[in-house]
Design a protein around this motif. Structure first.
Motif, short mmCIF file in Angstrom:
data_model
loop_
_atom_site.label_atom_id
_atom_site.label_comp_id
_atom_site.label_asym_id
_atom_site.label_seq_id
_atom_site.Cartn_x
_atom_site.Cartn_y
_atom_site.Cartn_z
N ARG A 100 78.00 -22.30 -1.06
CA ARG A 100 78.84 -21.60 -2.03
C ARG A 100 79.18 -20.18 -1.56
O ARG A 100 80.29 -19.70 -1.80
N ALA A 101 78.23 -19.53 -0.89
CA ALA A 101 78.49 -18.18 -0.39
C ALA A 101 79.62 -18.18 0.64
O ALA A 101 80.54 -17.35 0.58
N PHE A 102 79.57 -19.12 1.58
CA PHE A 102 80.61 -19.16 2.61
C PHE A 102 81.94 -19.68 2.06
O PHE A 102 83.01 -19.28 2.53
N MET A 103 81.87 -20.55 1.06
CA MET A 103 83.12 -20.99 0.43
C MET A 103 83.79 -19.84 -0.30
O MET A 103 85.02 -19.73 -0.31
N LEU A 104 82.98 -18.97 -0.91
CA LEU A 104 83.56 -17.79 -1.58
C LEU A 104 84.24 -16.89 -0.56
O LEU A 104 85.35 -16.39 -0.81
N ARG A 105 83.59 -16.66 0.56
CA ARG A 105 84.20 -15.84 1.62
C ARG A 105 85.50 -16.49 2.11
O ARG A 105 86.52 -15.81 2.31
N SER A 106 85.45 -17.80 2.33
CA SER A 106 86.63 -18.50 2.81
C SER A 106 87.78 -18.40 1.83
O SER A 106 88.92 -18.10 2.20
N TYR A 107 87.48 -18.63 0.55
CA TYR A 107 88.55 -18.62 -0.45
C TYR A 107 89.09 -17.20 -0.68
O TYR A 107 90.26 -17.03 -1.01
N ALA A 108 88.24 -16.20 -0.51
CA ALA A 108 88.71 -14.82 -0.61
C ALA A 108 89.80 -14.56 0.43
O ALA A 108 90.79 -13.86 0.15
N LEU A 109 89.64 -15.15 1.61
CA LEU A 109 90.66 -15.00 2.65
C LEU A 109 91.86 -15.91 2.38
O LEU A 109 92.98 -15.58 2.74
N THR A 110 91.62 -17.05 1.75
CA THR A 110 92.74 -17.91 1.34
C THR A 110 93.67 -17.16 0.40
O THR A 110 94.91 -17.28 0.49
N LEU A 111 93.09 -16.36 -0.48
CA LEU A 111 93.88 -15.60 -1.45
C LEU A 111 94.71 -14.49 -0.81
O LEU A 111 95.53 -13.88 -1.48
N THR A 122 85.02 -21.21 6.69
CA THR A 122 85.19 -22.58 6.18
C THR A 122 84.28 -23.54 6.93
O THR A 122 83.65 -24.42 6.33
N TRP A 123 84.20 -23.37 8.24
CA TRP A 123 83.33 -24.22 9.05
C TRP A 123 81.87 -24.04 8.65
O TRP A 123 81.12 -25.01 8.52
N LYS A 124 81.44 -22.80 8.43
CA LYS A 124 80.06 -22.53 8.03
C LYS A 124 79.77 -23.12 6.65
O LYS A 124 78.66 -23.62 6.40
N ALA A 125 80.75 -23.07 5.75
CA ALA A 125 80.58 -23.66 4.43
C ALA A 125 80.39 -25.16 4.54
O ALA A 125 79.53 -25.75 3.86
N TRP A 126 81.17 -25.80 5.39
CA TRP A 126 81.07 -27.24 5.60
C TRP A 126 79.72 -27.61 6.20
O TRP A 126 79.06 -28.55 5.75
N ARG A 127 79.27 -26.87 7.21
CA ARG A 127 77.99 -27.14 7.84
C ARG A 127 76.83 -26.96 6.86
O ARG A 127 75.87 -27.73 6.87
N ALA A 128 76.93 -25.96 6.00
CA ALA A 128 75.89 -25.73 5.00
C ALA A 128 75.84 -26.88 3.99
O ALA A 128 74.76 -27.29 3.55
N ALA A 129 77.01 -27.41 3.63
CA ALA A 129 77.05 -28.55 2.70
C ALA A 129 76.43 -29.79 3.34
O ALA A 129 75.69 -30.53 2.68
N ILE A 130 76.71 -30.00 4.62
CA ILE A 130 76.12 -31.14 5.33
C ILE A 130 74.60 -31.01 5.36
O ILE A 130 73.87 -32.00 5.21
N ALA A 131 74.11 -29.78 5.53
CA ALA A 131 72.66 -29.53 5.56
C ALA A 131 72.06 -29.47 4.15
O ALA A 131 70.86 -29.24 4.01
#
Length: 265
Positions: free
Chosen positions: A201-212, A185-194
């Motif tokens: 989107r790749a890190f958000m997918l990984r994050s949400y896979a773990l959310t599930l 989730t942190w990596k997804a946020w940092r990528a969005a900032i950049a």
């Protein structure tokens, strides 16, 4: 004689063709049209398959949203059991050794009540239509998701992992899950900032896979209890790993396929 036969054969075919064209113009036209379509389909096979693949993925997305809605409703029913703050409610019945631990109990309620927001975010974060037509909705829900995991439910889940049932195996599983969940989730946020949105989107997918894993963990437990009949604590130890490892591997497989086909985004 062979040459003459050949000339006769060609001449006959021309005559027959001419006769066919003269007497059956509609049949010739239909034959030509069908032939052109077949050639076009063969030449554009990749385009055809891409269209079929897109339709298939669209159907999968619709069913995925339906199942997600159903499981979110079921998760809401589970969460509502704890609204009364009864220390004997549901899962707390097997956690009586930690009920007097106020830090653990607080972390439990924080994790339970805040985790539903992370699940609901999936309805907006992976929709191309919402990203393109309602970007503000996408961004604000994404921010809530990130804040929820990084500052609220993620730390609470990490603290709870040290008290998980099933001993070292289960505690290690939930510890790894919590750390990777927070990290992705942190990596997804940092990528969005950049403004690296493909990486975001790749890190958000990984994050949400773990959310599930909140859903898949319970599905594995129910399935093993029904079909295998193992002792409850053995089921819990196995489900602790099955709840998130297959999710993560599926996400990585999908990202691998996307990278190869160059369709990310």
């Amino acid at each position: 004689m062979v040459v003459e036969a050949g000339v006769v054969s060609v001449t006959a075919s021309v005559v027959v063709g001419g006769v066919t064209s003269a007497f059956f113009p509609q049949a010739v036209s239909m034959t030509t049209e069908i032939t052109d379509k077949l050639i076009a389909n063969v030449l554009n096979f990749d385009v055809l398959m891409t269209g079929l693949r897109e339709r298939y993925l669209q159907i999968v997305r619709y069913f995925g949203l339906i199942f997600l809605a159903i499981f979110c409703y079921l998760m809401l029913e589970i969460i509502l059991r704890y609204v009364s703050f009864d220390t004997d409610a549901s899962f707390l019945q097997i956690k009586q050794d930690y009920i007097e631990n106020k830090l653990w109990l607080t972390a439990f309620y924080v994790h339970v009540f805040s985790s539903l927001f992370a699940l609901l975010a999936g309805f907006t974060q992976f929709s191309k239509k919402i990203r393109s037509h309602y970007p503000k909705v996408h961004r604000w829900v994404g921010r809530i998701y990130v804040v929820d995991i990084l500052l609220v439910t993620g730390p609470a889940g990490l603290f709870m992992s040290f008290y998980a049932n099933g001993g070292v195996s289960s505690r290690l599983a939930f510890l790894i899950l919590s750390v990777f969940w927070w990290y992705f989730t942190w990596k997804a946020w940092r990528a969005a900032i950049a403004r690296d949105f493909a990486r975001h989107r790749a890190f958000m997918l990984r994050s949400y896979a773990l959310t599930l894993s909140a859903i898949t963990l319970r599905l594995w437990k129910l399935g093993m209890a029904h079909y295998l009949g193992l002792p409850p604590m053995d089921i819990y130890r196995v489900a602790a790993w099955l709840g998130f490892v297959p999710n993560y591997l599926l996400a990585e497989f999908y990202l691998y396929r996307v990278r190869n086909s160059k369709t990310l985004g």
